[in-house]
Scaffold this motif. Structure first.
Motif, PDB file in Angstrom:
ATOM      1  N   THR A 153       7.834  -0.402  -5.561  1.00  0.00           N
ATOM      2  CA  THR A 153       7.076  -1.271  -6.467  1.00  0.00           C
ATOM      3  C   THR A 153       7.515  -2.733  -6.335  1.00  0.00           C
TER       4      THR A 153
ATOM      5  N   GLU B  56       3.064   4.048  -1.442  1.00  0.00           N
ATOM      6  CA  GLU B  56       3.356   4.630  -2.757  1.00  0.00           C
ATOM      7  C   GLU B  56       4.836   4.926  -2.916  1.00  0.00           C
ATOM      8  N   GLY B  57       5.344   4.661  -4.103  1.00  0.00           N
ATOM      9  CA  GLY B  57       6.747   4.995  -4.357  1.00  0.00           C
ATOM     10  C   GLY B  57       7.603   3.757  -4.538  1.00  0.00           C
TER      11      GLY B  57
ATOM     12  N   LYS C   4       7.660   5.214   5.235  1.00  0.00           N
ATOM     13  CA  LYS C   4       6.803   6.204   4.558  1.00  0.00           C
ATOM     14  C   LYS C   4       7.406   7.601   4.684  1.00  0.00           C
TER      15      LYS C   4
ATOM     16  N   THR D 238       0.827  -1.220   0.000  1.00  0.00           N
ATOM     17  CA  THR D 238       0.000   0.000   0.000  1.00  0.00           C
ATOM     18  C   THR D 238       0.858   1.267   0.000  1.00  0.00           C
TER      19      THR D 238
END
Ligand SMILES: Cc1ncc(COP(=O)(O)O)c(C=O)c1O
Length: 415
Positions: free
Chosen positions: A333, A330-331, A394, A328
Motif C-alpha cells: 500500500t 495487491e498486498g 508478486k 497495481t
C-alpha cells in the motif's frame, strides 16, 4: 547460478572463520551473511557466483551503475597520474568538476566546497549558515536524517544515535509539510534562525515527499528572516528523482545543496553547492582529503555519464513506470516517491517480504522502519530489470499470503 534461485552462503575471509581472526570489527551493523565480490550495472554476485538484482543501489549510492566502464577508466587513468595532494596547491580537476556540476545541475553561479561524505556535507552547510548569519538556531523536521557527525546528528530526529555530547537546544524539529507550524515558529523565532534544513524527499524517514508549497514557503521564510535554506540532497539528489535536485520540483533555489551518495557512484566524495551571496573566507571551512584528485575523477565520470546517457530523463521515465506498476500490485500500500526514489508500506502479514526478496529471490531492497520497503536502484536500471523485479515481487507476496489462504481453506473444511 542465476538470480532468484535459493542458495546458502557463508562468509569466509582468507579461508578463516570469524572466530579465528585476531582482529575484530566494531560490531555496529546488523549484516546479511552475504559476501559480494563482483558487480556490474544493476547486478552483483556473491562468492558462490549467485547473482543478485540490486534495487537498493548499495543504499542509494550507485547512480550510474556498478563498475561503469567510464568510471573505472577515469579512476584508473587518474591513479596512474596522481591520486592525492593537499588543498594547499592548485587542483584543476576540482575546477573541472565545479564547471561540469554547474552545467549538469543548472546551478550556474554556485560555489563548490568538496568533502568526503553526506554527514560532512551537512556539517559544513550548517556551520557555514551559522558563520554567515551569526546565529545558532537550526530548524529541522521530524523523522529527518542528516548524518552522524556533531551538528548533522543533532539535526537528525533519532535520539538513539545522538550521544550526550551532541545534545543541543539549538535544533528544533517541526512537523514535516506542516505550513502552519513552520510559519508560527518563524514568526516567533525567525530572527534567531541560522538555517532551515530539509530533505525534499525523506529517505531514512520512510520516503516522505515534501509538497511543493512547503518548499516554496521555506524559501519565502528564509528570505524574510535572513535564514539559509539548506536542501539535504545527499540521498534524494544527483538525478535520482528525474531532476538534478529533488528541490527543483518546486521551482525555487536553495542557498546550499548538500550532496554525497550518488556523487561518486561508490567512490567516497561529498560536497556542498553554495549560492553566490554566501561569501567565503580563508580558513572558514577545510578538509584534508576533500576534493582529492581521485575522488574528483570519479565524480567527473558520474556527471559525464549522467549527461551522455540522459540519466535524468531515464530516472524519471523508469521511475514513473515502476511506481505505476507497483500501484497495481495487491498486498502493498501507499506507493510513493518520485523517479527512482520509491517507497511502499508492507502490512504485518507480509513483514518477511524484504527478507524473502533477498534470501529466497536474491533481490536487494532497502527498508525504513517499521514497515517500509525502499527502492533506490541505479539510474541506469532498464525496463527488463524492473519487470524482473515486479514479477518476483508478486510471486514473493503470493508465497507469503499462501499460509493464510491455506489456513482459511482449512477452517472452511473443518466447518
Ligand atoms: C539525507 C541524508 N543525509 C545525510 C546522510 C549521511 O550521509 P553519510 O552516511 O555519507 O555521512 C544520509 C545517509 O543515509 C542521508 O540519507
Amino acid at each position: 547460478m542465476t538470480a532468484h534461485t535459493k542458495k546458502e552462503s557463508t562468509i569466509k575471509t582468507g579461508g578463516k572463520t570469524a572466530s579465528e581472526h585476531a582482529g575484530k570489527l566494531f560490531d555496529v551493523y546488523p549484516i546479511n551473511n552475504i559476501n559480494i565480490v563482483k558487480a556490474k550495472d544493476s547486478y552483483v554476485w556473491d562468492e558462490n557466483g549467485v547473482q543478485y538484482l540490486d534495487m537498493y543501489g548499495g543504499h542509494a549510492v550507485i547512480s550510474i551503475g556498478h563498475t561503469h566502464p567510464r568510471w573505472v577508466k577515469r579512476i584508473e587513468d587518474q591513479l596512474h597520474q596522481i591520486a592525492f595532494y593537499s588543498n594547499s596547491i592548485k587542483i584543476p580537476i576540482q575546477q573541472e568538476l565545479a564547471d561540469k556540476l554547474a552545467r549538469v545541475s543548472g546551478k550556474e553561479n554556485y560555489q563548490l566546497f568538496l568533502c568526503n561524505s553526506g554527514a560532512e556535507a551537512n556539517e559544513n552547510a550548517l556551520k557555514l549558515a551559522s558563520f554567515q548569519t551569526g546565529r545558532k538556531k537550526i530548524v529541522a523536521f521530524k523523522k529527518a536524517f542528516h548524518g552522524r557527525t556533531s551538528l548533522a546528528v543533532a539535526s537528525t530526529d533519532n535520539p538513539s544515535i545522538v550521544a550526550p555530547v551532541n545534545e543541543t537546544d539549538n535544533i528544533v524539529f517541526l512537523p514535516y509539510n506542516d505550513e502552519a507550524a513552520l510559519k508560527e515558529y518563524m514568526q516567533l523565532h525567525g530572527d534567531e534562525v541560522a538555517a532551515i534544513i530539509i530533505e525534499s524527499i525523506q529517505g531514512v524517514g520512510g520516503i516522505t515527499v515534501a509538497t511543493e508549497s512547503f518548499l516554496q514557503l521555506i524559501r519565502r521564510l528564509c528570505d524574510a528572516n535572513g535564514a539559509v535554506f539548506i536542501a539535504d540532497e545527499v540521498q534524494c539528489g544527483y538525478g535520482r528523482t528525474g531532476q538534478f535536485f529533488a528541490t527543483d520540483v518546486a521551482g525555487i533555489n536553495a542557498d546550499i545543496y548538500t550532496m554525497a551518495k550518488g556523487m561518486g557512484n561508490g567512490f567516497p566524495i561529498g560536497g556542498i553547492l553554495i549560492a553566490p551571496h554566501l561569501k567565503p573566507k580563508h580558513g572558514m571551512l577545510g578538509t584534508t582529503f576533500g576534493g582529492n584528485h581521485l575522488a574528483c575523477a570519479a565524480a567527473l565520470a558520474v556527471l559525464e555519464v549522467i549527461d551522455d546517457e540522459n540519466l535524468l530523463d531515464r530516472a524519471k521515465n523508469r521511475g514513473t513506470y515502476l511506481i505505476n506498476r507497483l500501484k497495481t500490485i495487491e498486498g502493498i500500500t501507499n506507493v510513493r516517491g518520485r523517479g527512482l526514489m520509491i517507497g511502499f508500506d508492507v502490512p504485518e502479514q507480509l513483514k518477511d517480504l524484504r527478507k524473502n526478496l533477498l534470501q529466497t529471490y536474491n533481490i536487494f531492497t532497502g527498508e525504513a522502519k517499521p514497515n517500509v520497503i525502499r527502492l533506490l536502484p541505479a539510474l541506469t536500471i532498464n525496463r527488463k530489470q524492473i519487470d524482473e523485479f515486479l514479477d518476483v515481487l508478486k510471486e514473493a507476496i503470493e508465497e507469503l499470503k499462501q499460509p493464510e489462504m491455506e489456513a482459511g481453506a482449512q477452517v472452511k473444511k473443518d466447518d
